[in-house]
Design a protein around this motif. Sequence first.
Motif, PDB file in Angstrom:
ATOM      1  N   UNK A   1       1.079  -1.413   0.003  1.00  0.00           N
ATOM      2  CA  UNK A   1      -0.082  -0.134  -0.039  1.00  0.00           C
ATOM      3  C   UNK A   1       0.975   1.256  -0.395  1.00  0.00           C
TER       4      UNK A   1
ATOM      5  N   UNK B   1       2.071   1.688  -3.324  1.00  0.00           N
ATOM      6  CA  UNK B   1       0.813   2.102  -4.322  1.00  0.00           C
ATOM      7  C   UNK B   1       0.624   4.371  -4.376  1.00  0.00           C
ATOM      8  N   UNK B   2       0.818   4.107  -2.781  1.00  0.00           N
ATOM      9  CA  UNK B   2       0.601   5.971  -2.552  1.00  0.00           C
ATOM     10  C   UNK B   2       1.887   6.255  -3.183  1.00  0.00           C
TER      11      UNK B   2
ATOM     12  N   UNK C   1       0.924   6.763  -7.248  1.00  0.00           N
ATOM     13  CA  UNK C   1       0.013   7.529  -6.667  1.00  0.00           C
ATOM     14  C   UNK C   1      -0.171   8.840  -6.767  1.00  0.00           C
TER      15      UNK C   1
ATOM     16  N   UNK D   1      -1.270  10.396 -10.682  1.00  0.00           N
ATOM     17  CA  UNK D   1      -2.206  10.980 -10.917  1.00  0.00           C
ATOM     18  C   UNK D   1      -2.611  11.509  -9.544  1.00  0.00           C
ATOM     19  N   UNK D   2      -2.162  12.359  -8.434  1.00  0.00           N
ATOM     20  CA  UNK D   2      -2.214  12.652  -7.118  1.00  0.00           C
ATOM     21  C   UNK D   2      -2.612  14.287  -7.953  1.00  0.00           C
ATOM     22  N   UNK D   3      -4.018  14.563  -7.585  1.00  0.00           N
ATOM     23  CA  UNK D   3      -4.260  15.937  -7.823  1.00  0.00           C
ATOM     24  C   UNK D   3      -2.813  16.418  -6.694  1.00  0.00           C
ATOM     25  N   UNK D   4      -2.168  17.874  -6.642  1.00  0.00           N
ATOM     26  CA  UNK D   4      -0.844  18.027  -6.583  1.00  0.00           C
ATOM     27  C   UNK D   4      -1.657  18.685  -4.896  1.00  0.00           C
ATOM     28  N   UNK D   5      -2.828  19.024  -4.731  1.00  0.00           N
ATOM     29  CA  UNK D   5      -3.131  20.338  -4.001  1.00  0.00           C
ATOM     30  C   UNK D   5      -4.042  19.073  -2.499  1.00  0.00           C
ATOM     31  N   UNK D   6      -3.638  17.510  -2.806  1.00  0.00           N
ATOM     32  CA  UNK D   6      -2.888  17.083  -2.043  1.00  0.00           C
ATOM     33  C   UNK D   6      -2.197  16.210  -1.104  1.00  0.00           C
TER      34      UNK D   6
ATOM     35  N   UNK E   1      -2.279  15.626   3.171  1.00  0.00           N
ATOM     36  CA  UNK E   1      -2.356  14.866   3.636  1.00  0.00           C
ATOM     37  C   UNK E   1      -1.676  13.538   3.305  1.00  0.00           C
ATOM     38  N   UNK E   2      -1.719  13.143   2.152  1.00  0.00           N
ATOM     39  CA  UNK E   2      -0.858  12.466   1.417  1.00  0.00           C
ATOM     40  C   UNK E   2       0.246  12.246   2.038  1.00  0.00           C
TER      41      UNK E   2
ATOM     42  N   UNK F   1       0.463  12.821   5.608  1.00  0.00           N
ATOM     43  CA  UNK F   1      -0.059  11.440   6.460  1.00  0.00           C
ATOM     44  C   UNK F   1      -0.061  10.453   6.690  1.00  0.00           C
ATOM     45  N   UNK F   2      -0.992  10.248   5.246  1.00  0.00           N
ATOM     46  CA  UNK F   2      -1.352   8.776   4.735  1.00  0.00           C
ATOM     47  C   UNK F   2      -0.110   8.071   4.600  1.00  0.00           C
TER      48      UNK F   2
ATOM     49  N   UNK G   1       4.045  -1.306 -11.796  1.00  0.00           N
ATOM     50  CA  UNK G   1       4.043   0.214 -12.149  1.00  0.00           C
ATOM     51  C   UNK G   1       5.352   0.159 -13.078  1.00  0.00           C
TER      52      UNK G   1
END
Lengths: 503, 503
Positions: free
Chosen positions: B20, B23-24, B27, B31-36, B39-40, B42-43, B250
């Motif tokens: 996981x 994968x994070x 991502x 593909x992850x939007x920059x504004x995320x 919190x990414x 933190x995940x 990937x």
Amino acid sequence: MTLYKKFLEKFSYIQLLRQVEKLLHWDQNTYMPSGAVEIRAKQLAYIAGLAHAEATSSAYREALEQMVDINTGKLRVEEEGLTLIEKANLKEWTKDFRRMIKLPQSFVKTYYTVTTTATEVWKQARQLSNFALFSPWLQKVVELNREQASLLGYVESPYDALIDLYEPGVTASVLSTLFSDLTGFLSAIVKKTNGKGSPYRAYFNHAFVQEDQMKFNYLLLETMGIGNENSRLDGSAHPFCTGIHPSDVRLTTNFDNGLLENIFAVLHEGGHALYELGLPKEEWATPAGQSASMGLHESQSRWWEVMVGKSLPFWNYMYPKFQEAFPQLKSLSLSNFYQHINHIQSSYIRIYADEVTYPLHIILRFELEKQLIEGTITISDVPNIWNTTMEAYLGIIPRNDAEGCLQDIHWASGSFGYFPTYALGNIYAAQYFSTFEQSFPDWESKVAAGSFTFMNNWLWEHIHRFGRMYNAEQSIKRVTGHSISTQFYKDYITKKYIDLINQ
Amino acid sequence: MTLYKKFLEKFSYIQLLRQVEKLLHWDQNTYMPSGAVEIRAKQLAYIAGLAHAEATSSAYREALEQMVDINTGKLRVEEEGLTLIEKANLKEWTKDFRRMIKLPQSFVKTYYTVTTTATEVWKQARQLSNFALFSPWLQKVVELNREQASLLGYVESPYDALIDLYEPGVTASVLSTLFSDLTGFLSAIVKKTNGKGSPYRAYFNHAFVQEDQMKFNYLLLETMGIGNENSRLDGSAHPFCTGIHPSDVRLTTNFDNGLLENIFAVLHEGGHALYELGLPKEEWATPAGQSASMGLHESQSRWWEVMVGKSLPFWNYMYPKFQEAFPQLKSLSLSNFYQHINHIQSSYIRIYADEVTYPLHIILRFELEKQLIEGTITISDVPNIWNTTMEAYLGIIPRNDAEGCLQDIHWASGSFGYFPTYALGNIYAAQYFSTFEQSFPDWESKVAAGSFTFMNNWLWEHIHRFGRMYNAEQSIKRVTGHSISTQFYKDYITKKYIDLINQ
């Protein structure tokens, strides 16, 4: 630090786990190589199981119990200095906790295993149009849902306990009243139609290049006020929108079913996305940062897909851009295009239904679900009741169960109580819209001029920013001043289809 | 059930968490939007922290201790009925456990915080070409790595403890011997070059459409035997390959730096991907299902990017397809294309270096790292040593620190001991290839005819399928019959560049 802040800091990782679970689902439905499915199931089961275990742990209970009496839901005296948002979060956390501990781990596991197999069997049964193949599994899923209802507890109907999972505060009896009021009204309109397809269908038999469609999709999202900083659009087998958190919202669409299907999917998922993006970012770890219910979510998607997206002012603005993007449609006038996208015709498959017949598809399912869960009909009654109800409401009888009672994945996957939220979405959307219209009687000219910010601001101000602080019923009441009512939806339909109704 | 099987069943979720985490990261880079991003982080911190906590828990220790004496690494008598793979896994689990418990949670947290900030400062410093801005942070990172080395323990050099994180079994003294042997050999070849760019560079100044490039990329992957059932290719700022598990690999490439840069990135990442795809799928939760080392991984990527991908037989087969895909190059002959992709020229930036100058870039970094970690030079010495070594090895002096000692992210992110594996990859690849060539003296004609299966089979049979059962040194010895040696690499370079050497 307050007890509330300590609790939030200590347990926000549970929300991180749920975000990761959502991302795993998104990835599975967009980019994951097919051969990875077996281990993805293990990843998902582990992450979901961990989130559940942590949110029902004794440490969690103790920390929550310090602020609120879990049995009564009453806040403890010393925590009364809380803000409105904090109080609402405590209420929701308590409600979630009470619900989760009612379902033993063994039940959750069985439920997961049975619905996973039932879904595989359903796929086969649908392909073969063989209800007998699916029925023993549908039986198991119904029994599990009856068990779930009794574990969760209810006052009147076991179905109430299931509806509450998707639409908190709404009951089977409320739905019966709302839906029975709609059935006659909508069926009467359907009877006026000629049963034929739109005369303009042939215009859409062209092949439309996927890149051109994607470009127009981005234009639609831009028009709606959805940028790429906190969201993105991809392709998937079925369109969906998942809000991982308010700064990371993923939309998908599909190009296989036709140009218009893609476009209205983008508007629909875009409506969902605006809701997710409008949730308070700083509350990402709390209920206040989450959507209120499936029905309320659906009201936001239907707002954009139908109330706006199938309105004339919207296409007054978009149609020249649309024709520029797809020159194959140069000879189709705006007026005929408008008629085409609002053409009403009974059809077998729910997901392709127009806005007048759609709620009838849902009400049919609601009635079946209610009776199955209440035990007043048996599994073997389903195909027959399905077909006779279709005939009564829509005047058509499915030629086989694949285009009848086997068409949806929902029951196989265990979702009883979910279908009604699709119809509630339309009812809510029309009710919200009537209030919006009072504030902006000139909305049509604004939209026709390409202005949408005022609309997004209104939706954010009145709906999005509250997250789960109010459930749908409370939100509707606060915003519109009325209880949930079908009157606004009926007024909207009557006004829009007056020519058809009066013919 | 055996203790081994019980252990595996109980703790395989730790590997799910690591999947996981991968994968994070994937991502985030695709593909992850920059504004995320906030919190990414933190995940990721939560998932990585949880995996670490679980893999160092007392429950884990007790279960492992039942099968193996963790202090000595010896298997307990009653577990002697284990298979070879099971024994190797126990050895690796024990090694991993012993390493992890040496690093206290507080150290891991500090390391994470410091390198995160150091990376941000490095970005700024590189942009401003301001080494002074970065140096206090480089100082901190070096000190943390010295502390890490002493926590992990070592016999000769603290740098050994760090190298072991990336290339188990290899020491600074081994690397010094290998690399000092290469320095003179490669520098002598560089001195024969004219210092000018390839005369065919202008052919690649055309704009090449990204869709055309992607189509050719898929053709390359297909040619390599990489299908889409268990892998996929996307775009990202820097090309990479991540094996989430052997059924989910990937790859990414990048289109911003030019057509050839994209193509050789695909071949390079494709080599990594074949290794990951060739790991035993049923061992996804164990060390036997993981790659042996960074150097061995790099040998697989360089095999495809250089040994095959920059060979004449490969382009004998691919060049007609290449010209068909990019008609702009119709007038460039195969012979001139071959010269172009193998043109040797000193340059400042490592990632754009050709196969002869590349190891010299690495050796320079190795020497600096070794001295920094051993404490024989200070941070302020870095720019000067960098520039004088560049001049000695490559005959050029960077015009500023941005194209000198500030060019790489590795030190900022804390990776000391990683750089050497890039050069080891070339050494290993040539050594493996010499054995492969003995089995297939006709490999050139096979490749020129478009046959690659025999090569993939050989790599799988001799390398991929063993995962971490053998480290690189053991694998090299088993496959080639020799210890790690630079001779094969030198022979390969001498044969390929004989005209240049003899001029």
